[in-house]
Design a protein around this motif. Structure first.
Motif, PDB file in Angstrom:
ATOM      1  N   VAL A 150      19.909  -0.777  23.819  1.00 25.20           N
ATOM      2  CA  VAL A 150      20.691  -0.978  22.592  1.00 25.20           C
ATOM      3  C   VAL A 150      20.924   0.391  21.965  1.00 25.20           C
ATOM      4  O   VAL A 150      19.985   1.185  21.831  1.00 25.20           O
ATOM      5  CB  VAL A 150      19.957  -1.885  21.578  1.00 25.20           C
ATOM      6  CG1 VAL A 150      20.820  -2.096  20.336  1.00 25.20           C
ATOM      7  CG2 VAL A 150      19.578  -3.217  22.213  1.00 25.20           C
ATOM      8  N   VAL A 151      22.158   0.671  21.574  1.00 28.71           N
ATOM      9  CA  VAL A 151      22.508   1.954  20.970  1.00 28.71           C
ATOM     10  C   VAL A 151      23.298   1.702  19.692  1.00 28.71           C
ATOM     11  O   VAL A 151      24.248   0.910  19.693  1.00 28.71           O
ATOM     12  CB  VAL A 151      23.357   2.818  21.924  1.00 28.71           C
ATOM     13  CG1 VAL A 151      23.694   4.160  21.270  1.00 28.71           C
ATOM     14  CG2 VAL A 151      22.664   3.023  23.265  1.00 28.71           C
ATOM     15  N   TYR A 152      22.892   2.370  18.624  1.00 29.68           N
ATOM     16  CA  TYR A 152      23.684   2.408  17.390  1.00 29.68           C
ATOM     17  C   TYR A 152      24.016   3.871  17.113  1.00 29.68           C
ATOM     18  O   TYR A 152      23.108   4.703  16.985  1.00 29.68           O
ATOM     19  CB  TYR A 152      22.896   1.837  16.208  1.00 29.68           C
ATOM     20  CG  TYR A 152      22.914   0.336  16.078  1.00 29.68           C
ATOM     21  CD1 TYR A 152      23.286  -0.281  14.885  1.00 29.68           C
ATOM     22  CD2 TYR A 152      22.546  -0.491  17.143  1.00 29.68           C
ATOM     23  CE1 TYR A 152      23.296  -1.662  14.750  1.00 29.68           C
ATOM     24  CE2 TYR A 152      22.554  -1.868  17.021  1.00 29.68           C
ATOM     25  CZ  TYR A 152      22.930  -2.449  15.833  1.00 29.68           C
ATOM     26  OH  TYR A 152      22.940  -3.814  15.712  1.00 29.68           O
ATOM     27  N   ILE A 206      15.557   8.688  18.837  1.00 33.55           N
ATOM     28  CA  ILE A 206      16.443   9.025  17.720  1.00 33.55           C
ATOM     29  C   ILE A 206      16.952  10.438  17.938  1.00 33.55           C
ATOM     30  O   ILE A 206      16.167  11.359  18.190  1.00 33.55           O
ATOM     31  CB  ILE A 206      15.707   8.913  16.369  1.00 33.55           C
ATOM     32  CG1 ILE A 206      15.192   7.482  16.164  1.00 33.55           C
ATOM     33  CG2 ILE A 206      16.638   9.315  15.220  1.00 33.55           C
ATOM     34  CD1 ILE A 206      14.422   7.281  14.878  1.00 33.55           C
ATOM     35  N   ARG A 207      18.252  10.589  17.853  1.00 37.37           N
ATOM     36  CA  ARG A 207      18.862  11.896  18.099  1.00 37.37           C
ATOM     37  C   ARG A 207      19.750  12.291  16.928  1.00 37.37           C
ATOM     38  O   ARG A 207      20.633  11.536  16.526  1.00 37.37           O
ATOM     39  CB  ARG A 207      19.687  11.853  19.389  1.00 37.37           C
ATOM     40  CG  ARG A 207      20.196  13.217  19.815  1.00 37.37           C
ATOM     41  CD  ARG A 207      21.002  13.106  21.081  1.00 37.37           C
ATOM     42  NE  ARG A 207      21.264  14.410  21.654  1.00 37.37           N
ATOM     43  CZ  ARG A 207      22.266  14.667  22.493  1.00 37.37           C
ATOM     44  NH1 ARG A 207      23.089  13.700  22.835  1.00 37.37           N
ATOM     45  NH2 ARG A 207      22.435  15.874  22.982  1.00 37.37           N
ATOM     46  N   TRP A 208      19.513  13.477  16.397  1.00 39.32           N
ATOM     47  CA  TRP A 208      20.257  14.027  15.255  1.00 39.32           C
ATOM     48  C   TRP A 208      21.103  15.183  15.768  1.00 39.32           C
ATOM     49  O   TRP A 208      20.590  16.125  16.362  1.00 39.32           O
ATOM     50  CB  TRP A 208      19.265  14.499  14.206  1.00 39.32           C
ATOM     51  CG  TRP A 208      19.834  15.113  12.964  1.00 39.32           C
ATOM     52  CD1 TRP A 208      20.382  16.350  12.837  1.00 39.32           C
ATOM     53  CD2 TRP A 208      19.880  14.516  11.660  1.00 39.32           C
ATOM     54  NE1 TRP A 208      20.774  16.573  11.539  1.00 39.32           N
ATOM     55  CE2 TRP A 208      20.476  15.462  10.795  1.00 39.32           C
ATOM     56  CE3 TRP A 208      19.467  13.294  11.140  1.00 39.32           C
ATOM     57  CZ2 TRP A 208      20.665  15.222   9.439  1.00 39.32           C
ATOM     58  CZ3 TRP A 208      19.671  13.045   9.797  1.00 39.32           C
ATOM     59  CH2 TRP A 208      20.254  13.998   8.959  1.00 39.32           C
ATOM     60  N   GLN A 209      22.420  15.117  15.518  1.00 39.99           N
ATOM     61  CA  GLN A 209      23.323  16.193  15.920  1.00 39.99           C
ATOM     62  C   GLN A 209      24.171  16.619  14.733  1.00 39.99           C
ATOM     63  O   GLN A 209      24.774  15.782  14.051  1.00 39.99           O
ATOM     64  CB  GLN A 209      24.259  15.728  17.046  1.00 39.99           C
ATOM     65  CG  GLN A 209      23.606  15.535  18.393  1.00 39.99           C
ATOM     66  CD  GLN A 209      24.639  15.091  19.418  1.00 39.99           C
ATOM     67  OE1 GLN A 209      25.116  13.965  19.383  1.00 39.99           O
ATOM     68  NE2 GLN A 209      24.992  15.981  20.324  1.00 39.99           N
ATOM     69  N   LEU A 226      20.540   6.079  17.486  1.00 40.63           N
ATOM     70  CA  LEU A 226      19.276   5.372  17.676  1.00 40.63           C
ATOM     71  C   LEU A 226      19.419   4.543  18.944  1.00 40.63           C
ATOM     72  O   LEU A 226      20.316   3.696  19.050  1.00 40.63           O
ATOM     73  CB  LEU A 226      18.939   4.477  16.486  1.00 40.63           C
ATOM     74  CG  LEU A 226      18.627   5.225  15.171  1.00 40.63           C
ATOM     75  CD1 LEU A 226      19.888   5.391  14.331  1.00 40.63           C
ATOM     76  CD2 LEU A 226      17.561   4.497  14.369  1.00 40.63           C
ATOM     77  N   ILE A 227      18.546   4.795  19.907  1.00 41.36           N
ATOM     78  CA  ILE A 227      18.625   4.181  21.226  1.00 41.36           C
ATOM     79  C   ILE A 227      17.293   3.515  21.536  1.00 41.36           C
ATOM     80  O   ILE A 227      16.248   4.176  21.521  1.00 41.36           O
ATOM     81  CB  ILE A 227      18.946   5.206  22.332  1.00 41.36           C
ATOM     82  CG1 ILE A 227      20.286   5.889  22.060  1.00 41.36           C
ATOM     83  CG2 ILE A 227      18.941   4.559  23.709  1.00 41.36           C
ATOM     84  CD1 ILE A 227      20.183   7.198  21.348  1.00 41.36           C
ATOM     85  N   ARG A 246      17.340  -4.119  18.828  1.00 42.35           N
ATOM     86  CA  ARG A 246      18.153  -4.126  17.612  1.00 42.35           C
ATOM     87  C   ARG A 246      17.276  -4.126  16.367  1.00 42.35           C
ATOM     88  O   ARG A 246      17.526  -3.399  15.401  1.00 42.35           O
ATOM     89  CB  ARG A 246      19.064  -5.343  17.644  1.00 42.35           C
ATOM     90  CG  ARG A 246      19.986  -5.479  16.424  1.00 42.35           C
ATOM     91  CD  ARG A 246      19.508  -6.558  15.489  1.00 42.35           C
ATOM     92  NE  ARG A 246      20.419  -6.782  14.391  1.00 42.35           N
ATOM     93  CZ  ARG A 246      20.534  -7.941  13.754  1.00 42.35           C
ATOM     94  NH1 ARG A 246      19.791  -8.981  14.142  1.00 42.35           N
ATOM     95  NH2 ARG A 246      21.350  -8.066  12.736  1.00 42.35           N
ATOM     96  N   ALA A 247      16.205  -4.952  16.386  1.00 41.50           N
ATOM     97  CA  ALA A 247      15.308  -5.019  15.234  1.00 41.50           C
ATOM     98  C   ALA A 247      14.617  -3.680  15.014  1.00 41.50           C
ATOM     99  O   ALA A 247      14.492  -3.205  13.872  1.00 41.50           O
ATOM    100  CB  ALA A 247      14.276  -6.121  15.420  1.00 41.50           C
ATOM    101  N   ALA A 248      14.169  -3.038  16.079  1.00 41.33           N
ATOM    102  CA  ALA A 248      13.508  -1.738  15.955  1.00 41.33           C
ATOM    103  C   ALA A 248      14.446  -0.698  15.361  1.00 41.33           C
ATOM    104  O   ALA A 248      14.044   0.119  14.516  1.00 41.33           O
ATOM    105  CB  ALA A 248      13.006  -1.273  17.328  1.00 41.33           C
ATOM    106  N   ILE A 249      15.702  -0.739  15.768  1.00 40.01           N
ATOM    107  CA  ILE A 249      16.684   0.212  15.256  1.00 40.01           C
ATOM    108  C   ILE A 249      16.948  -0.020  13.774  1.00 40.01           C
ATOM    109  O   ILE A 249      16.941   0.914  12.962  1.00 40.01           O
ATOM    110  CB  ILE A 249      17.982   0.127  16.080  1.00 40.01           C
ATOM    111  CG1 ILE A 249      17.763   0.751  17.464  1.00 40.01           C
ATOM    112  CG2 ILE A 249      19.143   0.805  15.355  1.00 40.01           C
ATOM    113  CD1 ILE A 249      18.922   0.573  18.415  1.00 40.01           C
TER     114      ILE A 249
END
Length: 272
Positions: A150-152, A206-209, A226-227, A246-249
């Motif tokens: 799952v990716v947001y 979690i990736r911040w760019q 968020l993956i 999805r819930a974790a994200i």
């Protein structure tokens, strides 16, 4: 984690969501088969492009560093073959397909409102069923699932919550570092965090760019991905895994953002 109620936002910064499944590569499945599957989708899916394939990923829990290739998995495709990106007529949905991976995207760039998760999941399930039936019809199925994903993707532009990187403390993961006197302030940061899900059911990345499009400040933004990924062996585990991811994200995004940020995106009461 998935049993806790989730919050909603009236104006979330999410610009793309992806639900996906990885499966063992299918012997004999070629790019010609993928193209033939596209033809079965009909006129509602008129657009198709080729993209580099994504390497397989498995969340492992050992003394090794199983998440070290996370950034590469998102950005590069070094393996042979093709990944089809099939887009619907409205250009707010995409199917991404290669031998070993199947993804279903909601694309916010088309201007459509952010849909409910269950709507996106229904679309994913329907297209995955069609693909699996196609493989069986061609004598190539069934497939063996091994991982859900799952990716947001969120886009946080400059000018609202922040006007300079020194104001990024709306994300509690970054904190508010005290700078020594010989430094004049933070100019940029890009980085990653990795968290195990309870009972080693998967992992949250979690990736911040920090990016700039063009020369104008108007094109400066933070992309926050968020993956969530985890192992799967059957269809029941697939849906449970997607729901868990999805819930974790959602829980993590809400927890890691400040009250000010959550309010700016229209956080609403929790819902069951």
């Amino acid at each position: 984690m998935s049993e806790r109620p989730l919050v909603k936002y009236s104006a979330p910064p999410v610009i793309e969501t992806i639900l996906g499944v990885q499966f063992d590569p299918v012997p004999g499945l070629t790019s010609a088969h993928l193209g033939a599957f596209w033809q079965t989708l009909g006129s509602d899916w008129p657009w198709v492009t080729d993209a580099p394939t994504l390497p397989p990923q498995l969340e492992r829990f050992s003394n090794e560093s199983p998440w070290a290739q996370f950034g590469v998995q998102l950005m590069l495709g070094a393996s042979a073959g093709v990944r089809l990106q099939i887009t619907n007529a409205v250009k707010d949905r995409m199917i991404q397909l290669q031998n070993g991976q199947f993804f279903f995207n909601w694309l916010g760039s088309a201007g459509s409102p952010y849909p409910q998760y269950l709507e996106v999941r229904r679309g994913f399930e329907q297209r995955l069923v069609a693909f699996r039936e196609f493989l069986i019809e061609k004598g190539l199925g069934p497939i063996k699932l091994n991982q859900w994903e799952v990716v947001y993707q969120n886009q946080i532009p400059r000018g609202g919550l922040w006007k300079a990187p020194s104001e990024w403390n709306f994300c509690t993961l970054l904190g508010d570092p005290a700078l020594p006197a010989d430094l004049d302030g933070l100019e940029s940061f890009s980085g990653e965090w990795h968290f195990a899900l309870p009972a080693t059911k998967g992992r949250l990345h979690i990736r911040w760019q920090h990016l700039r499009e063009g020369q104008s400040d108007a094109g400066e933004m933070v992309i926050l991905n968020l993956i969530a990924r985890g192992a799967v062996a059957n269809d029941d585990e697939l849906i449970a895994g997607l729901d868990l991811g999805r819930a974790a994200i959602v829980h993590s995004f809400t927890k890691f953002m400040s009250d000010q940020a959550n309010a700016a995106w229209g956080i609403q009461d929790v819902n069951g």
